[in-house]
Design an enzyme around this catalytic site. Structure first.
Site, short mmCIF file in Angstrom:
data_model
loop_
_atom_site.label_atom_id
_atom_site.label_comp_id
_atom_site.label_asym_id
_atom_site.label_seq_id
_atom_site.Cartn_x
_atom_site.Cartn_y
_atom_site.Cartn_z
N CYS A 1 23.25 43.49 58.19
CA CYS A 1 22.48 44.36 59.09
C CYS A 1 21.13 44.70 58.46
CB CYS A 1 23.25 45.66 59.36
SG CYS A 1 23.63 46.58 57.86
N CYS B 1 21.08 46.47 55.13
CA CYS B 1 21.29 45.57 53.98
C CYS B 1 19.94 45.01 53.52
CB CYS B 1 22.21 44.42 54.37
SG CYS B 1 23.84 44.92 54.94
N CYS C 1 16.58 16.30 16.86
CA CYS C 1 17.10 17.39 16.03
C CYS C 1 17.19 18.67 16.84
CB CYS C 1 16.21 17.61 14.81
SG CYS C 1 14.56 18.17 15.23
N ASP D 1 52.97 34.36 33.37
CA ASP D 1 53.63 34.62 34.64
C ASP D 1 54.99 33.95 34.56
OD1 ASP D 1 53.95 35.14 37.51
OD2 ASP D 1 53.70 32.98 37.69
N ASP E 1 50.01 30.11 37.59
CA ASP E 1 49.82 28.96 38.48
C ASP E 1 49.61 29.34 39.93
OD1 ASP E 1 52.39 29.86 39.05
OD2 ASP E 1 53.11 27.85 39.52
N ASP F 1 47.89 35.04 40.48
CA ASP F 1 47.58 35.07 39.04
C ASP F 1 46.08 34.99 38.77
OD1 ASP F 1 50.30 35.09 38.31
OD2 ASP F 1 50.42 32.92 38.59
#
Length: 801
Positions: free
Chosen positions: A17, A20, A84, A487, A689, A693
């Site tokens: 809007c 914003c 280098c 987990d 997984d 998680d």
């Protein structure tokens, strides 16, 4: 001092809007150097004008503080001519000056740069910055095959080798008199002949040092090439002056042999660097150029670029699978060792996935294409490995700060050496030679190669064994992990229920057959567990009728005129049935975290009665016990964080020997529990997984995801395990520790060469020839030490240990 004007076009995501827009404009206008801001809600972009250079990082931070996001793009560009760590610093500085560039990380070992930019910044703009810094940009066309770059590298290496041989052939006659003195022979080539041999080495084969040194001077910086150019020119010029003046002390052999040794060192260095990139080349070699596609009823060989999603690809025995896909026809074994690290062939049948790059075994299979090009598993693996090898470890940034001032300091020491020796002895020639030795031995090559060479070798060998390390920072942090949080479901356990226990009044086989009859055709995980158990025991499943679900309680049907119901304890209680002789067993199973179901039979005109119980559990992965045991051997504490009840969690923890259990943790609270484990500065790795998680993986110091899980988890993790094998966690920490050890060893040797060599050269105890040999050896030794990592292998474990 007048400032250059600059305009940036910045994308902003999330605005909805006019308020914003106003919020973003206020935030940007408050930044130093910004004069005007115009934000367009329709295009989601901001036009910013101000004084150059505008800090893109500050712009992005300001936008993010308002609650929106400024997306960035990443560009890779090859760079030729760097020698280098000082070259690296110069290129990075030049790239960061390009308007719209947020960050640039240049890698000496891969001779490339990874640049974070605003969307819309072109590779041509970055190439211009590289050229302005005095180096040659290499832009790879998107359609170029990986083999094209490899071919170019090999041809350049062959040309470099020819130059080394020619330089050695011209320098050898100059070295022979020095070698003869070891045998008591004293003779010398005529001065004019020494000049003939030394001139092409100095001015033709050594021209690269003049060009690169001149670019460094123009950029008001220094590098190895400048040191070599100044040092050898001083020795060569002094010799020419002495020869013209009729002197007998000539140093043509010093200038020619130093250039030859430096060229030899760079050739050996390049050869070793190509070996550190062997993992990438091995992965790229897995991609076939063509595929056998079934179209219009006939098989035809087509380039991979012409394939489409859904194409039917035929793979014959012994061929590589060209695409990611799903098997439609055929059964075979597939060798996925170079992709997942799995040493044994994996059986695949219709309906199961196959990975592009795997080798088909004995069967002909037809595969439906599900992923192509950049979206394939192999392409994503290559991108991850390239990203890790191109990234800059945090410790390297400290080295870069030292390298930025290294060459000017060395030049100052060389000047002091020259002045000091001249004033102390009055010997101009000796003063020049000692100053030359200082400049020659003080090569910052090894400093620039110490960290990236070890990271390339470590991430490469890890990838070959199924451990994908996303970035150098994850590799560096992982070596100091003190706690690994797991987990449970899908990580330590298989992630799918299996039938673990049966208890019946009569024959257990009959009980299982009746339960399977009720579950036939159901896709519920518990139903599948019952059907799998019946299949494994070779029990015939009778056909039941009137099958229907009992929401929240179970299923029901009719078999041989008897009404059967299979459901949970709630269903049993509603029917007013007591557990009877099964009560103690049911309580024991529930305490162990098992899910208990009851089979209830109601004969026609009779009352319900219990036939028995079935218990389900999530089996622990065979290698989970090995994983916890090996982590304990590494001195790492194991913690389980799970949403399961305390009984189920503690049962798994007791079985595996896990140190601490955090049960009944909601998905949104996992990240907070991970953060709490960091108390006292302990480094924490989180292994998971699933989608739930991802926040915990991001909150950990190092996130480790199983590739058998979700894409979200893998994106949030710094390390991905290509097999669902928890034992790989210990391997990942082990290769991280070994790589970190190599980095420290390399940095020690890189610094010790200079700490010891420069004072010796300044004291007149090193000739330029010995200094040149030591300088060349320093770079080669650093890379050779890193290459020892390629001999690493995961721990050998017996199946189901």
């Amino acid at each position: 001092m007048s400032k250059d004007n600059i305009e940036l076009d910045v994308p902003i995501h999330g605005m909805t809007c006019a308020s914003c827009v106003a919020r973003v404009e206020r935030a940007l206008q408050a930044l130093p150097g910004v004069r005007a801001v115009s934000v367009n809600l329709a295009t989601e972009r901001a036009r910013i004008s101000g004084d150059a250079p505008l800090d893109v990082a500050a712009l992005r931070e300001a936008i993010q503080k308002t609650g929106f996001d400024m997306p960035l793009a990443e560009l890779d560009i090859g760079i030729q001519g760097m020698t280098c760590a000082s070259c690296v610093a110069r290129v990075e500085k030049g790239l960061k000056r390009v308007p719209g560039v947020l960050d640039a990380a240049v890698n000496l070992a891969t001779e490339s740069a990874r640049v974070q930019t605003l969307p819309g910044i072109t590779a041509d703009a970055l190439a211009a910055a590289v050229s302005a810094a005095g180096f040659t940009p290499v832009l790879t066309p998107p359609e170029a095959a990986p083999s094209d770059a490899i071919d170019r590298q090999l041809e350049a290496a062959r040309a470099e080798g020819r130059r080394v041989l020619l330089a050695a052939a011209l320098s050898l006659p100059l070295m022979l008199p020095m070698a003869a003195t070891l045998f008591g022979l004293h003779w010398m080539l005529p001065g004019w002949l020494q000049l003939v041999f030394a001139t092409p080495v100095q001015l033709w084969l050594g021209a690269r040092f003049y060009r690169a040194g001149w670019h460094a001077l123009r950029a008001r910086a220094g590098n190895m090439d400048l040191l070599v150019a100044l040092g050898t020119s001083a020795a060569f010029g002094l010799s020419v002056w002495q020869w013209l003046a009729g002197g007998v002390h000539l140093y043509f052999e010093a200038s020619a042999v130093v250039i030859t040794l430096v060229l030899l060192g760079k050739w050996l260095e390049g050869r070793a660097k190509r070996q550190t990139a062997a993992a990438i080349r091995a992965l790229q070699a897995l991609r076939p150029d063509t595929a056998r596609v079934l179209r219009d009823g006939r098989e035809q060989m087509l380039p991979l670029a012409q394939l489409r999603l859904g194409d039917r690809v035929v793979v014959l025995p012994g061929e590589r699978v060209a695409v990611d896909g799903e098997i439609l026809e055929g059964i075979s074994q597939f060798d996925e060792s170079l992709i997942t690290g799995e040493s044994l062939p994996v059986a695949r049948e219709p309906g199961e996935p196959v990975i592009g790059g795997a080798i088909n075994g004995e069967g002909r299979v037809a595969v439906r294409t599900t992923a192509l090009g950049a979206e394939s598993t192999l392409a994503r693996i290559i991108r991850l490995v390239e990203s890790a090898q191109a990234a800059k470890a945090p410790i390297q940034r400290q080295v870069d700060k030292v390298s930025a001032v290294f060459v000017p300091v060395v030049l100052a020491i060389a000047l002091l050496t020259f002045v000091g020796w001249w004033l102390a002895t009055g010997d101009f020639s000796n003063a020049v030679i000692n100053a030359v030795a200082v400049m020659v031995i003080a090569c910052p090559c090894a400093l620039g190669l110490a960290t990236p060479a070890a990271i390339m070798a470590g991430t490469g060998v890890a990838a070959r064994h199924g451990i994908l390390i996303k970035d150098a920072e994850a590799l560096e942090i992982a070596h100091s992990v003190g706690v690994v949080a797991f987990d449970k479901t899908g990580t330590l356990t298989e992630g799918q229920p299996t039938l673990t226990d049966l208890a019946a009044h009569g024959d257990e086989a009959v009980l299982l057959a009746e339960a399977a009859a009720l579950q036939a055709g159901s896709a519920h995980p518990l139903a599948q567990a019952v059907l799998d158990a019946a299949k494994s025991r070779r029990i015939a499943v009778p056909a039941a009728s009137a099958l229907h679900a009992l929401p929240g309680r179970g299923v029901a049907g009719v078999l041989d005129g008897i009404a059967l119901q299979l459901g949970n304890t709630r269903l049993r209680d509603e029917l007013g049935l007591d557990a009877g002789p099964f009560a103690a067993r049911a309580d024991e199973l529930a305490a162990a975290g098992r899910t208990v179901s009851w089979l209830i039979a109601t004969p026609a005109g009779g009352t319900p009665e219990l036939r028995g119980l079935l218990a389900f559990g999530d089996c622990v992965k065979p290698q989970a016990l090995v994983a916890v045991r090996e982590l304990r051997a590494l001195g790492v504490k194991s913690v389980m964080i799970t949403g399961d009840n305390a009984g189920a969690a503690q049962a798994v923890a007791d079985q595996l020997g896990i140190d601490e259990v955090l049960a009944n943790v909601l998905p949104g609270d996992k990240a907070a529990r991970v953060a709490a484990l960091k108390v006292g500065g302990v480094r924490v790795a989180m292994v998971g997984d699933g989608i739930n998680d991802a926040p915990a993986l991001a909150a950990a110091d190092v996130g480790i995801a199983m590739a058998t899980g979700t894409e979200v988890a893998m994106h949030a993790a710094g390390i991905t395990l290509m097999r669902g094998d928890p034992a790989l966690i210990a391997d990942a920490l082990d290769i991280s520790r070994r790589t970190w050890r190599k980095i420290r060893q390399n940095l020690f040797w890189a610094f010790i060469y200079n700490i010891v060599g420069i004072p010796l050269a300044a004291a007149g105890l090193l000739s330029p020839v010995i200094a040149g040999a030591a300088m060349a050896f320093s770079s080669v030794s650093v890379i050779t030490n890193a290459l020892l990592l390629t001999r690493w292998r995961p721990a050998i474990r017996k199946p189901h240990a």
